[in-house]
Design a protein around this motif. Structure first.
Motif, mmCIF file in Angstrom:
data_model
loop_
_atom_site.group_PDB
_atom_site.id
_atom_site.type_symbol
_atom_site.label_atom_id
_atom_site.label_comp_id
_atom_site.label_asym_id
_atom_site.label_seq_id
_atom_site.Cartn_x
_atom_site.Cartn_y
_atom_site.Cartn_z
ATOM 1 N N GLU A 262 -33.575 -35.134 -14.633
ATOM 2 C CA GLU A 262 -33.548 -34.804 -16.241
ATOM 3 C C GLU A 262 -32.219 -34.453 -16.469
ATOM 4 O O GLU A 262 -31.735 -34.497 -17.791
ATOM 5 C CB GLU A 262 -34.571 -33.717 -16.437
ATOM 6 N N GLY A 263 -31.354 -33.958 -15.812
ATOM 7 C CA GLY A 263 -29.913 -33.983 -15.868
ATOM 8 C C GLY A 263 -29.390 -35.117 -16.746
ATOM 9 O O GLY A 263 -28.461 -34.893 -17.514
ATOM 10 N N LYS A 264 -29.804 -36.292 -15.964
ATOM 11 C CA LYS A 264 -28.908 -37.441 -16.642
ATOM 12 C C LYS A 264 -29.428 -37.730 -18.114
ATOM 13 O O LYS A 264 -28.585 -38.115 -18.824
ATOM 14 C CB LYS A 264 -29.345 -38.763 -15.877
ATOM 15 N N ARG A 265 -30.697 -37.411 -18.277
ATOM 16 C CA ARG A 265 -31.032 -37.506 -19.681
ATOM 17 C C ARG A 265 -30.704 -36.529 -20.456
ATOM 18 O O ARG A 265 -30.616 -36.711 -21.659
ATOM 19 C CB ARG A 265 -32.955 -37.276 -19.458
ATOM 20 N N LEU A 266 -30.306 -35.295 -20.006
ATOM 21 C CA LEU A 266 -29.604 -34.222 -20.879
ATOM 22 C C LEU A 266 -28.266 -34.820 -21.314
ATOM 23 O O LEU A 266 -28.072 -34.575 -22.483
ATOM 24 C CB LEU A 266 -29.416 -32.982 -20.043
ATOM 25 N N PHE A 267 -27.403 -35.391 -20.452
ATOM 26 C CA PHE A 267 -26.390 -35.973 -20.977
ATOM 27 C C PHE A 267 -26.515 -36.912 -22.075
ATOM 28 O O PHE A 267 -25.528 -37.169 -22.958
ATOM 29 C CB PHE A 267 -25.501 -36.437 -19.754
ATOM 30 N N ASP A 268 -27.482 -37.851 -21.885
ATOM 31 C CA ASP A 268 -27.621 -38.969 -22.882
ATOM 32 C C ASP A 268 -28.033 -38.452 -23.983
ATOM 33 O O ASP A 268 -27.783 -38.819 -25.292
ATOM 34 C CB ASP A 268 -28.680 -39.770 -22.403
ATOM 35 N N MET A 269 -28.705 -37.038 -24.196
ATOM 36 C CA MET A 269 -29.285 -36.599 -25.315
ATOM 37 C C MET A 269 -28.227 -35.832 -26.133
ATOM 38 O O MET A 269 -28.426 -36.035 -27.422
ATOM 39 C CB MET A 269 -30.711 -35.644 -25.063
ATOM 40 N N LEU A 270 -27.559 -35.212 -25.590
ATOM 41 C CA LEU A 270 -26.520 -34.217 -26.241
ATOM 42 C C LEU A 270 -25.368 -35.134 -27.057
ATOM 43 O O LEU A 270 -24.604 -36.100 -26.502
ATOM 44 C CB LEU A 270 -25.972 -33.467 -25.131
ATOM 45 N N ARG A 271 -25.130 -34.579 -28.215
ATOM 46 C CA ARG A 271 -24.081 -35.086 -29.280
ATOM 47 C C ARG A 271 -23.228 -33.968 -29.558
ATOM 48 O O ARG A 271 -23.600 -32.977 -29.625
ATOM 49 C CB ARG A 271 -24.846 -35.715 -30.234
ATOM 50 N N LYS B 277 -28.761 -30.367 -32.914
ATOM 51 C CA LYS B 277 -30.053 -29.762 -32.421
ATOM 52 C C LYS B 277 -29.515 -28.700 -31.242
ATOM 53 O O LYS B 277 -28.708 -28.765 -30.705
ATOM 54 C CB LYS B 277 -30.933 -30.958 -31.714
ATOM 55 N N THR B 278 -30.505 -28.308 -31.049
ATOM 56 C CA THR B 278 -30.536 -27.026 -29.803
ATOM 57 C C THR B 278 -31.434 -27.513 -28.737
ATOM 58 O O THR B 278 -32.539 -27.438 -28.879
ATOM 59 C CB THR B 278 -30.938 -25.586 -30.481
ATOM 60 N N ILE B 279 -30.679 -27.699 -27.597
ATOM 61 C CA ILE B 279 -31.476 -28.255 -26.452
ATOM 62 C C ILE B 279 -31.511 -27.122 -25.326
ATOM 63 O O ILE B 279 -30.255 -26.402 -24.992
ATOM 64 C CB ILE B 279 -31.001 -29.345 -25.941
ATOM 65 N N LEU B 280 -32.607 -26.600 -24.836
ATOM 66 C CA LEU B 280 -32.929 -25.897 -23.671
ATOM 67 C C LEU B 280 -32.873 -26.467 -22.366
ATOM 68 O O LEU B 280 -33.624 -27.406 -22.279
ATOM 69 C CB LEU B 280 -33.917 -24.659 -23.934
ATOM 70 N N TYR B 281 -31.965 -26.129 -21.526
ATOM 71 C CA TYR B 281 -32.090 -26.813 -20.277
ATOM 72 C C TYR B 281 -32.273 -25.697 -19.198
ATOM 73 O O TYR B 281 -31.707 -24.817 -19.164
ATOM 74 C CB TYR B 281 -30.619 -27.513 -19.647
ATOM 75 N N ALA B 282 -33.399 -26.241 -18.539
ATOM 76 C CA ALA B 282 -34.044 -25.294 -17.327
ATOM 77 C C ALA B 282 -34.154 -25.961 -15.951
ATOM 78 O O ALA B 282 -34.619 -27.055 -16.070
ATOM 79 C CB ALA B 282 -35.582 -24.725 -18.114
ATOM 80 N N ARG B 283 -33.560 -25.173 -15.012
ATOM 81 C CA ARG B 283 -33.538 -25.552 -13.746
ATOM 82 C C ARG B 283 -34.774 -24.524 -13.033
ATOM 83 O O ARG B 283 -34.412 -23.538 -12.814
ATOM 84 C CB ARG B 283 -32.448 -25.735 -12.820
ATOM 85 N N VAL C 204 -36.751 -29.208 -24.755
ATOM 86 C CA VAL C 204 -36.428 -28.534 -23.691
ATOM 87 C C VAL C 204 -36.399 -29.544 -22.637
ATOM 88 O O VAL C 204 -37.193 -30.532 -22.382
ATOM 89 C CB VAL C 204 -37.649 -27.869 -23.284
ATOM 90 N N VAL C 205 -35.465 -29.586 -21.721
ATOM 91 C CA VAL C 205 -34.910 -30.503 -20.650
ATOM 92 C C VAL C 205 -35.080 -29.649 -19.357
ATOM 93 O O VAL C 205 -34.493 -28.506 -19.367
ATOM 94 C CB VAL C 205 -33.790 -31.262 -20.918
ATOM 95 N N SER C 206 -35.959 -30.151 -18.404
ATOM 96 C CA SER C 206 -36.311 -29.062 -16.952
ATOM 97 C C SER C 206 -36.253 -30.175 -15.912
ATOM 98 O O SER C 206 -36.838 -31.239 -15.754
ATOM 99 C CB SER C 206 -37.249 -28.183 -17.049
ATOM 100 N N ASP C 207 -35.632 -29.552 -14.896
ATOM 101 C CA ASP C 207 -35.619 -30.365 -13.593
ATOM 102 C C ASP C 207 -36.206 -29.346 -12.388
ATOM 103 O O ASP C 207 -35.916 -27.928 -12.548
ATOM 104 C CB ASP C 207 -34.321 -30.634 -13.072
ATOM 105 N N HIS C 208 -37.068 -29.646 -11.658
ATOM 106 C CA HIS C 208 -38.284 -28.926 -11.075
ATOM 107 C C HIS C 208 -37.612 -29.258 -9.402
ATOM 108 O O HIS C 208 -37.690 -30.352 -9.094
ATOM 109 C CB HIS C 208 -39.414 -29.284 -11.279
ATOM 110 N N GLY C 209 -37.477 -28.107 -8.736
ATOM 111 C CA GLY C 209 -37.236 -28.098 -7.342
ATOM 112 C C GLY C 209 -35.986 -28.938 -6.907
ATOM 113 O O GLY C 209 -36.036 -29.513 -5.740
#
Length: 211
Positions: free
Chosen positions: A52-61, A3-9, A34-39
């Motif tokens: 959300e950074g923690k969740r991103l690491f859990d999602m990526l394979r 899958k392709t995941i976009l991370y946005a801060r 899409v995974v994003s962290d705000h502020g």
């Protein structure tokens, strides 16, 4: 299935989440999530420590693609960014940027290609940190300049408060002498004379200083 995941801060000084997503899609990325962290600060907070950074690491394979507008979205700390990219590559994740269409893939085994890739990662991470530091210094300088301008605009703080100013006005209306007014208000003769000479200017000075 990969899958392709976009991370946005997203911070107050940077582009919005929708803008980053639109840019990625316009560049040809078919984003699955899409995974994003705000502020969240990209300087002081590691990607792994962001909500959300923690969740991103859990999602990526292995086989997945992580898309970011540029490496500064991962962070603005050199060590954190380089460590993050290398860790993800070791896990089989491909990192791609929307700006300049850069690809960081850990699959290559050619030493020369690895050297070029790693040097590029280091350069981009260092640039992200340098930009953050430059922005911080510019903001600091701007704040100091604004404070200086404000002080110059306000002029010197009055040696009298509003109570003393009103006493000068009232006693002057009763034809009290300068020395008598100075003694009653605790002001110097010069201060009393200045207030009497231009009461409008004296009043304005009090207003500028919020007194």
């Amino acid at each position: 299935m990969s899958k392709t995941i976009l991370y946005a801060r997203v911070s107050t000084a940077d582009q919005t989440l929708e803008h980053q997503k639109t840019q990625a899609e316009a560049a040809g990325f078919a984003v699955d999530a899409v995974v994003s962290d705000h502020g969240v600060s990209g300087v002081s907070t590691r990607l792994r420590d962001r909500p959300e950074g923690k969740r991103l690491f859990d999602m990526l394979r292995s086989g997945d693609t992580l898309v970011v507008r540029w490496v500064d979205r991962l962070g603005r700390n050199y060590q954190d960014v380089t460590d993050t990219i290398r860790e993800l590559m070791r896990q089989g994740v491909v990192i791609r940027t929307v700006i300049n269409n850069m690809t960081f893939d850990g699959a290559t085994t050619d030493p020369m290609q690895e050297a070029v890739r790693d040097a590029l990662i280091a350069f981009m991470a260092a640039t992200a940190q340098a930009q953050a530091e430059a922005t911080k210094e510019a903001q600091k300088a701007g704040i100091e300049a604004a404070r200086a301008d404000k002080t110059r605009y306000r002029g010197k703080k009055p040696s009298y408060d509003r109570k003393a100013f009103e006493m000068v006005q009232n006693m002057s209306a009763q034809n009290a002498g300068t020395s008598e007014v100075a003694k009653a208000t605790g002001l110097t003769r010069q201060a009393v004379i200045r207030i009497r000479k231009d009461p409008a200017a004296a009043e304005a000075a009090l207003t500028r200083w919020g007194m």
